[in-house]
Design a protein around this motif. Sequence first.
Motif, PDB file in Angstrom:
ATOM      1  N   VAL A 155      -7.443   8.283  -4.990  1.00 26.20           N
ATOM      2  CA  VAL A 155      -6.072   8.119  -5.482  1.00 26.20           C
ATOM      3  C   VAL A 155      -6.032   7.796  -6.960  1.00 26.20           C
ATOM      4  CG1 VAL A 155      -3.913   6.850  -5.141  1.00 26.20           C
ATOM      5  CG2 VAL A 155      -5.356   7.403  -3.172  1.00 26.20           C
TER       6      VAL A 155
ATOM      7  N   VAL B  46      -4.326   9.665   1.459  1.00 30.71           N
ATOM      8  CA  VAL B  46      -3.420   9.022   2.425  1.00 30.71           C
ATOM      9  C   VAL B  46      -4.211   8.475   3.600  1.00 30.71           C
ATOM     10  CG1 VAL B  46      -1.544   9.430   4.061  1.00 30.71           C
ATOM     11  CG2 VAL B  46      -1.417  10.408   1.753  1.00 30.71           C
TER      12      VAL B  46
ATOM     13  N   VAL C 244      -0.168   5.361  -1.185  1.00 30.68           N
ATOM     14  CA  VAL C 244       0.150   6.427  -0.229  1.00 30.68           C
ATOM     15  C   VAL C 244       1.083   7.435  -0.871  1.00 30.68           C
ATOM     16  CG1 VAL C 244       1.323   6.959   1.941  1.00 30.68           C
ATOM     17  CG2 VAL C 244      -0.258   5.025   1.820  1.00 30.68           C
ATOM     18  N   SER C 245       2.112   6.951  -1.570  1.00 32.37           N
ATOM     19  CA  SER C 245       3.066   7.839  -2.235  1.00 32.37           C
ATOM     20  C   SER C 245       2.383   8.665  -3.316  1.00 32.37           C
ATOM     21  CB  SER C 245       4.205   7.016  -2.831  1.00 32.37           C
ATOM     22  OG  SER C 245       5.091   7.841  -3.563  1.00 32.37           O
TER      23      SER C 245
ATOM     24  N   THR D 199      -5.503  -1.738  -3.248  1.00 29.11           N
ATOM     25  CA  THR D 199      -6.338  -2.238  -2.140  1.00 29.11           C
ATOM     26  C   THR D 199      -7.252  -3.369  -2.600  1.00 29.11           C
ATOM     27  OG1 THR D 199      -8.012  -0.532  -2.617  1.00 29.11           O
ATOM     28  CG2 THR D 199      -6.310  -0.002  -0.986  1.00 29.11           C
TER      29      THR D 199
ATOM     30  N   LEU E 166       0.826  -1.208   0.000  1.00 35.16           N
ATOM     31  CA  LEU E 166       0.000   0.000   0.000  1.00 35.16           C
ATOM     32  C   LEU E 166       0.860   1.257   0.000  1.00 35.16           C
ATOM     33  CD1 LEU E 166      -2.846  -0.925   2.536  1.00 35.16           C
ATOM     34  CD2 LEU E 166      -2.869  -1.065   0.035  1.00 35.16           C
ATOM     35  N   ALA E 167       2.165   1.076  -0.004  1.00 33.70           N
ATOM     36  CA  ALA E 167       3.050   2.242  -0.048  1.00 33.70           C
ATOM     37  C   ALA E 167       2.880   3.017  -1.353  1.00 33.70           C
ATOM     38  CB  ALA E 167       4.507   1.802   0.117  1.00 33.70           C
TER      39      ALA E 167
ATOM     40  N   THR F 202     -10.656   4.845  -1.375  1.00 36.78           N
ATOM     41  CA  THR F 202      -9.240   4.996  -1.725  1.00 36.78           C
ATOM     42  C   THR F 202      -9.066   5.058  -3.230  1.00 36.78           C
ATOM     43  OG1 THR F 202      -8.575   3.779   0.259  1.00 36.78           O
ATOM     44  CG2 THR F 202      -6.961   3.947  -1.517  1.00 36.78           C
TER      45      THR F 202
ATOM     46  N   THR G 165      -6.182   5.387   2.578  1.00 39.79           N
ATOM     47  CA  THR G 165      -5.339   4.192   2.414  1.00 39.79           C
ATOM     48  C   THR G 165      -4.925   3.620   3.770  1.00 39.79           C
ATOM     49  OG1 THR G 165      -4.483   5.134   0.353  1.00 39.79           O
ATOM     50  CG2 THR G 165      -3.277   3.289   1.316  1.00 39.79           C
ATOM     51  N   ILE G 166      -4.524   4.497   4.695  1.00 38.37           N
ATOM     52  CA  ILE G 166      -4.134   4.024   6.035  1.00 38.37           C
ATOM     53  C   ILE G 166      -5.327   3.426   6.754  1.00 38.37           C
ATOM     54  CG2 ILE G 166      -3.297   4.774   8.277  1.00 38.37           C
ATOM     55  CD1 ILE G 166      -1.600   6.868   6.839  1.00 38.37           C
TER      56      ILE G 166
ATOM     57  N   ALA H 196      -0.823   9.465  -3.521  1.00 40.18           N
ATOM     58  CA  ALA H 196      -1.726  10.452  -2.913  1.00 40.18           C
ATOM     59  C   ALA H 196      -0.937  11.625  -2.339  1.00 40.18           C
ATOM     60  CB  ALA H 196      -2.561   9.782  -1.825  1.00 40.18           C
ATOM     61  N   TRP H 197       0.203  11.347  -1.747  1.00 40.23           N
ATOM     62  CA  TRP H 197       0.999  12.417  -1.133  1.00 40.23           C
ATOM     63  C   TRP H 197       1.530  13.410  -2.168  1.00 40.23           C
ATOM     64  CZ3 TRP H 197       1.264  13.955   3.658  1.00 40.23           C
ATOM     65  CH2 TRP H 197       2.292  14.816   4.064  1.00 40.23           C
TER      66      TRP H 197
END
Length: 374
Positions: A91, A38, A22-23, A98, A18-19, A87, A41-42, A25-26
């Motif tokens: 994203v 982010v 997250v990356s 996911t 899932l990194a 998510t 996803t978390i 989205a950031w």
Amino acid sequence: MSNLLASVLFAGVWLVYLAQPVSTAWKMPNHVRGVAGVIATITFGALYILHFNAARIGAFGVTGRQRTEFARRLMLYVPLATAALVTTLLVGQDGTATWVFLAVAGCWTFRLSIAIAIGLALIVAYELLAWLDPGWDRDASLAGAILLAMIAVSGAMLASRRQRALVDARRENARLAVQEERNRVARDLHDILGHSLTVITVKAELAGRLFDADPERARREVTDLERLSRDALVDVRRAVEGYREISLAGELARAREGFAAADIEADVPKAIDEVESDLRELFAWTVREATTNIIRHSAARHATITVGPTSISIQDDGHGPQGDASGNGLRGLRERAVQAGAVLTTRELSPGFELLVQTADRPVARPTDLQRTP
């Protein structure tokens, strides 16, 4: 607490995949949407771990309890699916990472047919979105990941359930073995000691009545009572120890069971209190050898065991030993008889066979030949 930690480690190690969302989205230009992506996803990762901890009961066979009802399993799955959908909406294509976890969660949440349907539906939805949305790249990586992950998790679930079933089977076998041993001891104590204790009781009552009327006879009864008590104590010890030492009472009990199992009508005595103590072991070996030969080789339908103070006779109406009557078993028994100061003799009956062991210095008359029931 340890189970929760194990769930976190088992399920959480795969959340490294899932990194990527997250990356992505950031780095999104829309900062608010990126932060929301982010968080979504978390949140999905946290729900995934909680879902695994709640649904693993029964699915992986971690306990003997049944899996929860369908409605509750569906309620556990819906928040996870909702988080995956949010998510993906925030994203984009990278958020579909996911979906692999969503398909895997379906394996331990629902039965196999439903889990396969969920996996196929996710694959079809991904292909449709990749075909309809020009911003998505078309590749088969997600479909392959979903299929491989579902196969791996299904295999792990099957292995875990079989391991749990094996552990349960071993535990049940151990319980049955203990129960069987208890039953054996109870059965042996009943068969071996029932008569001895009855005789002891009767002799004790008789001795009590004879103390005034016939003191000499009362003394003999007390002496005999002491001998019977000692023999009964030996039989108790041997029964509890599993017959590490042979006993006449035990062999007679087993002969009775063996003849019954072989459908041989048998007359087996229950009273052995008149047998001299120093001859009981020899007579026990005699019963064991003769019984084995009758059941295995004679094809007899009737058998009789006659026990006296210094002799024992076993007769059957079978065809007797074939060839040399002095086989290894009888040869060994004859040697035991000589060591005990007794003699072993055999003779053919019409029909049948007799094995007789008696003390050498105190021969007794042979019992009447076995009569077959017409």
